[in-house]
Design a protein around this motif. Structure first.
Motif, PDB file in Angstrom:
ATOM      1  N   THR A  76       0.791  -1.204  -0.096  1.00 49.06           N
ATOM      2  CA  THR A  76       0.074  -0.111   0.016  1.00 49.06           C
ATOM      3  C   THR A  76       0.972   1.288   0.001  1.00 49.06           C
ATOM      4  O   THR A  76       2.051   1.296   0.545  1.00 49.06           O
ATOM      5  CB  THR A  76      -0.926   0.088   1.294  1.00 49.06           C
ATOM      6  OG1 THR A  76      -0.103   0.497   2.510  1.00 49.06           O
ATOM      7  CG2 THR A  76      -1.550  -1.292   1.555  1.00 49.06           C
ATOM      8  N   THR A  77       0.289   2.297  -0.380  1.00 47.33           N
ATOM      9  CA  THR A  77       1.205   3.712  -0.398  1.00 47.33           C
ATOM     10  C   THR A  77       0.550   4.432   0.627  1.00 47.33           C
ATOM     11  O   THR A  77       0.799   5.482   0.633  1.00 47.33           O
ATOM     12  CB  THR A  77       0.752   4.363  -1.876  1.00 47.33           C
ATOM     13  OG1 THR A  77      -0.759   4.616  -1.856  1.00 47.33           O
ATOM     14  CG2 THR A  77       1.164   3.558  -2.932  1.00 47.33           C
ATOM     15  N   ASP A  78       0.194   3.898   1.891  1.00 50.10           N
ATOM     16  CA  ASP A  78      -0.176   4.404   2.770  1.00 50.10           C
ATOM     17  C   ASP A  78       0.756   4.725   3.940  1.00 50.10           C
ATOM     18  O   ASP A  78       1.887   4.008   3.506  1.00 50.10           O
ATOM     19  CB  ASP A  78      -1.338   4.058   3.807  1.00 50.10           C
ATOM     20  CG  ASP A  78      -2.769   4.068   2.818  1.00 50.10           C
ATOM     21  OD1 ASP A  78      -2.898   5.111   2.403  1.00 50.10           O
ATOM     22  OD2 ASP A  78      -3.511   2.979   2.745  1.00 50.10           O
ATOM     23  N   GLU A  79       0.854   5.497   4.701  1.00 50.48           N
ATOM     24  CA  GLU A  79       1.935   5.673   5.738  1.00 50.48           C
ATOM     25  C   GLU A  79       2.636   4.254   6.219  1.00 50.48           C
ATOM     26  O   GLU A  79       3.722   4.211   6.438  1.00 50.48           O
ATOM     27  CB  GLU A  79       1.503   6.278   7.109  1.00 50.48           C
ATOM     28  CG  GLU A  79       2.526   7.175   8.019  1.00 50.48           C
ATOM     29  CD  GLU A  79       3.220   8.279   7.186  1.00 50.48           C
ATOM     30  OE1 GLU A  79       3.939   8.880   7.785  1.00 50.48           O
ATOM     31  OE2 GLU A  79       2.927   8.708   5.991  1.00 50.48           O
ATOM     32  N   ASN A 139       1.598  -0.388  -8.562  1.00 51.08           N
ATOM     33  CA  ASN A 139       0.442  -1.009  -9.063  1.00 51.08           C
ATOM     34  C   ASN A 139      -0.513   0.234  -9.521  1.00 51.08           C
ATOM     35  O   ASN A 139      -1.706  -0.024  -9.376  1.00 51.08           O
ATOM     36  CB  ASN A 139      -0.243  -1.877  -8.194  1.00 51.08           C
ATOM     37  CG  ASN A 139      -0.625  -2.872  -8.815  1.00 51.08           C
ATOM     38  OD1 ASN A 139      -0.578  -3.256 -10.224  1.00 51.08           O
ATOM     39  ND2 ASN A 139      -1.548  -3.814  -8.279  1.00 51.08           N
ATOM     40  N   ARG A 140       0.189   1.276 -10.041  1.00 58.63           N
ATOM     41  CA  ARG A 140      -0.518   2.595 -10.613  1.00 58.63           C
ATOM     42  C   ARG A 140      -1.222   3.398  -9.332  1.00 58.63           C
ATOM     43  O   ARG A 140      -2.095   4.174  -9.658  1.00 58.63           O
ATOM     44  CB  ARG A 140      -1.901   2.132 -11.468  1.00 58.63           C
ATOM     45  CG  ARG A 140      -0.990   1.499 -12.796  1.00 58.63           C
ATOM     46  CD  ARG A 140      -2.177   1.325 -14.111  1.00 58.63           C
ATOM     47  NE  ARG A 140      -1.763   0.634 -15.155  1.00 58.63           N
ATOM     48  CZ  ARG A 140      -0.576   1.179 -16.219  1.00 58.63           C
ATOM     49  NH1 ARG A 140      -0.283   2.362 -15.819  1.00 58.63           N
ATOM     50  NH2 ARG A 140      -0.194   0.465 -16.825  1.00 58.63           N
ATOM     51  N   ASN A 141      -1.059   3.039  -8.208  1.00 60.25           N
ATOM     52  CA  ASN A 141      -1.271   4.016  -7.099  1.00 60.25           C
ATOM     53  C   ASN A 141      -0.324   5.014  -6.636  1.00 60.25           C
ATOM     54  O   ASN A 141       0.887   4.376  -6.704  1.00 60.25           O
ATOM     55  CB  ASN A 141      -1.858   2.897  -5.760  1.00 60.25           C
ATOM     56  CG  ASN A 141      -3.148   2.013  -6.196  1.00 60.25           C
ATOM     57  OD1 ASN A 141      -4.020   2.604  -6.840  1.00 60.25           O
ATOM     58  ND2 ASN A 141      -3.102   0.627  -5.763  1.00 60.25           N
ATOM     59  N   LEU A 150      -1.563  12.989   0.644  1.00 60.98           N
ATOM     60  CA  LEU A 150      -2.622  12.793  -0.103  1.00 60.98           C
ATOM     61  C   LEU A 150      -2.794  11.345  -0.603  1.00 60.98           C
ATOM     62  O   LEU A 150      -1.620  10.745  -1.227  1.00 60.98           O
ATOM     63  CB  LEU A 150      -2.427  13.761  -1.432  1.00 60.98           C
ATOM     64  CG  LEU A 150      -3.677  13.393  -2.196  1.00 60.98           C
ATOM     65  CD1 LEU A 150      -4.895  14.501  -1.959  1.00 60.98           C
ATOM     66  CD2 LEU A 150      -3.307  14.053  -3.813  1.00 60.98           C
ATOM     67  N   ASP A 151      -3.674  10.528  -0.102  1.00 63.33           N
ATOM     68  CA  ASP A 151      -3.503   9.013  -0.352  1.00 63.33           C
ATOM     69  C   ASP A 151      -3.632   8.698  -2.188  1.00 63.33           C
ATOM     70  O   ASP A 151      -4.230   9.730  -2.666  1.00 63.33           O
ATOM     71  CB  ASP A 151      -4.511   8.097   0.380  1.00 63.33           C
ATOM     72  CG  ASP A 151      -5.991   8.397   0.023  1.00 63.33           C
ATOM     73  OD1 ASP A 151      -6.248   8.857  -0.807  1.00 63.33           O
ATOM     74  OD2 ASP A 151      -6.749   7.559   1.084  1.00 63.33           O
TER      75      ASP A 151
END
Length: 602
Positions: free
Chosen positions: A294-297, A371-373, A383-384
């Motif tokens: 994930t691109t989250d923190e 993955n394009r995120n 900014l998620d």
């Protein structure tokens, strides 16, 4: 005679004093050594220094206690992209790394690495562990600035005990636990190069699955209560094993630090420790949202500790945001080495922050993608990937969106993300396909016949199965081809022959005894080589590899037998290398782990 001895002793003493002075001058002029540890799948919350009470990591923690902690340090959501960003100082989409397997992990050949800069400056350079940025020369670490390499070049690896590895391009079989073995080689490298400056890169393979750790480490955790939890989906045994792997890793970090002390090199050695992404399983992350992928923190924040007793302050914490892209410019600045190559860097030189000499530090945005995120991180906000804004200064766990309250900030970051994607060419890049989807191999051909590394490894991971053939698991990196039953089936590797010549062909296979004897043919352009799959070889799966069951989608491994098919003439140029069966007397042809081509006469 006595007078003669006294007469000769004075010049001798002067000479000895001169040699001592020269030695001291050389020592004073010696550039600092650099040792870099990179953990695999260790989350920010997996360390006792960061508040984890379930685990003890005193040696890793000591790097931060005796040096600098980068408190908000960000990497990529998965392995290979982070490694590329560290090695180049550039965002991974620019480097050609857009996946973790099937060739998508390869770093473009026109990228220059931090190791090349140190090598050109006269350092001894060595890497010991998981590479994951290309397996075949000239993608191989020995062609990217390293004098010595020991480990495995793939991503996920299926054997941690007595593992099949390579040393300087030659296949070997280690004896022991993979992290201990790679550390042994790093220690030998440091010892061998103690008199000169060295750059030692130790990319560990833990706590990445499979869940395998030495019994002495598992014994401390197998019945341990886990009180700091990662959510309702957490598998407590997986958490126990991950933390046991971290403690094993910590012991190996301690071995390296002790070697530096023993050789009296600690004061003038930069030691860096970080991880490549968040935790791969739900476990304690200090309350941050997200994990690996994930691109989250919680997916992209990493521990990062640096020490250099000769110059860096003790127990300093840097609050400004930083990332893997910053490590190349920072390390080169600290040791006064010029970088190799002229591609623009995305990273910043952090040395003013480390040394405490910066009075002002310009605001910046760090981008994380997978993955394009894409998410964007400033000093205060994230900014998620869905366009929601979070105030990380007041909500460090990234739990409550504040998009409506700060629409101007959200709009500004949305515009920055759009511009960044265009700048790095993200929209044009093929990305890793979602889990469970049909995977296709990266279209870039595999170089064959790179003279400095005559042996080219062509694993099942890098081949395209056609017909009924499939891989043994959905995780391609450590897999083998199975279900080869028809003459209509084929295995194809897209290759680019760099050197015309004769190549020895070897396959590693298993085959039920009753199915032995299939005739197979390997073709490239107009050249063909045929041979028989014999004798039968049908060993059971290993039972000594897993401490607890490995995750679904990861192959259980077994011993594969080597078979020489003979010699194949290859002409320079690009084209498919195709393996098919001409005769199948039994139910299947074989199961294939890899095909190897070795240039024997150009």
């Amino acid at each position: 005679m006595r007078v003669t001895a006294i007469r000769w002793s004075l010049p001798l003493l002067l000479l000895l004093n001169l040699l001592v002075i020269c030695s001291e001058l050389r020592s004073a002029e010696k550039r600092p050594n650099v040792v870099i540890f990179l953990a695999d799948d260790a989350g920010w919350g997996d360390y006792s220094r960061n508040g984890n009470r379930q685990v003890s990591t005193p040696h890793i923690d000591s790097i931060g206690a005796s040096g600098v902690t980068l408190d908000r340090f960000f990497v990529c959501p998965v392995c290979a992209p982070t490694r590329a960003e560290f090695l180049t100082g550039r965002y991974h989409p620019r480097t050609g790394v857009h996946g973790v397997s099937t060739g998508q992990e390869r770093m473009n050949l026109d990228e220059r690495t931090i190791a090349e800069a140190f090598q050109r400056a006269g350092y001894a350079t060595g890497a010991f562990g998981k590479w994951h940025n290309g397996s075949q020369g000239p993608y191989h670490p020995l062609a990217r600035g390293f004098d010595e390499y020991y480990g495995y070049t793939s991503g996920h690896w299926g054997e941690y005990f007595d593992p099949p590895l390579e040393h300087n391009g030659q296949a070997i079989r280690g004896k022991g636990y993979i992290v201990d073995l790679c550390t042994d080689q790093a220690l030998a490298f440091i010892d061998k190069n103690r008199e000169k400056s060295f750059f030692c890169y130790v990319p560990f393979t833990t706590p990445h699955s499979p869940w395998a750790v030495p019994e002495k480490d598992w014994a401390r955790f197998k019945d341990k209560p886990i009180t700091q939890r990662g959510g309702p989906q957490e598998d407590l045994d997986e958490t126990r094993c991950a933390l046991a792997m971290l403690e094993n890793q910590d012991g190996n970090v301690g071995r390296v630090l002790a070697k530096l002390d023993e050789l009296k090199l600690s004061d003038n050695t930069i030691v860096l420790y970080f991880s490549d992404n968040g935790p791969s399983t739900p476990r304690w992350t200090g309350g941050m949202k997200g994990k690996k992928g994930t691109t989250d923190e919680g997916g992209v924040r990493s521990t990062c500790f640096l020490r250099w007793p000769a110059r860096l302050p003790k127990d300093r914490t840097v609050k400004e945001i930083a990332g893997a892209i910053d490590l190349l410019p920072t390390l080169l600045s600290l040791v006064s080495i010029e970088r190799v190559g002229d591609k623009p860097l995305d990273g910043r030189d952090l040395s003013p922050l480390l040394l405490g000499t910066s009075s002002e530090w310009p605001e910046r945005t760090i981008f994380s993608s997978w993955n394009r995120n894409v998410s964007a991180r400033t000093q205060q906000y994230r900014l998620d990937n869905k366009g929601e804004l979070f105030d990380l200064a007041n909500d460090p766990g990234q739990m409550t969106a504040v998009t409506k309250e700060h629409m101007a900030v959200a709009d500004k970051l949305l515009a920055e993300v759009k511009a960044w994607k265009k700048d790095v060419g993200l929209g044009a890049q093929p990305m890793e396909t979602p889990k469970g989807a049909k995977k296709s191999v990266d279209p870039r051909p595999i170089p064959v016949g790179y003279k400095p590394l005559p042996r080219t490894w062509l694993p099942a991971r890098d081949g395209e199965p056609n017909g009924g053939v499939k891989r043994s698991s959905s995780a391609p990196n450590s897999s083998y081809f199975v279900n080869w039953t028809s003459k209509d089936d084929s295995l194809v590797w897209e290759i680019d022959v760099l050197t015309t010549g004769k190549y020895a062909v070897e396959i590693l296979y298993t085959c039920p005894l009753e199915s032995a004897g299939s005739t197979i043919e390997l073709t490239h352009q107009q050249n063909k080589l045929a041979g028989k799959v014999a004798p039968g070889w049908d060993p059971p799966l290993y039972t000594n590899q897993d401490t607890i069951a490995r995750p679904a989608g990861e192959s259980k491994m077994k011993p594969f037998r080597s078979l020489s098919l003979g010699t194949l003439e290859l002409q320079a140029g690009r084209g498919p290398l195709t393996l098919r069966a001409l005769e199948i007397p039994g139910k299947e042809v074989m199961q294939l782990l890899e095909l190897n081509l070795t240039l024997i006469s150009p």
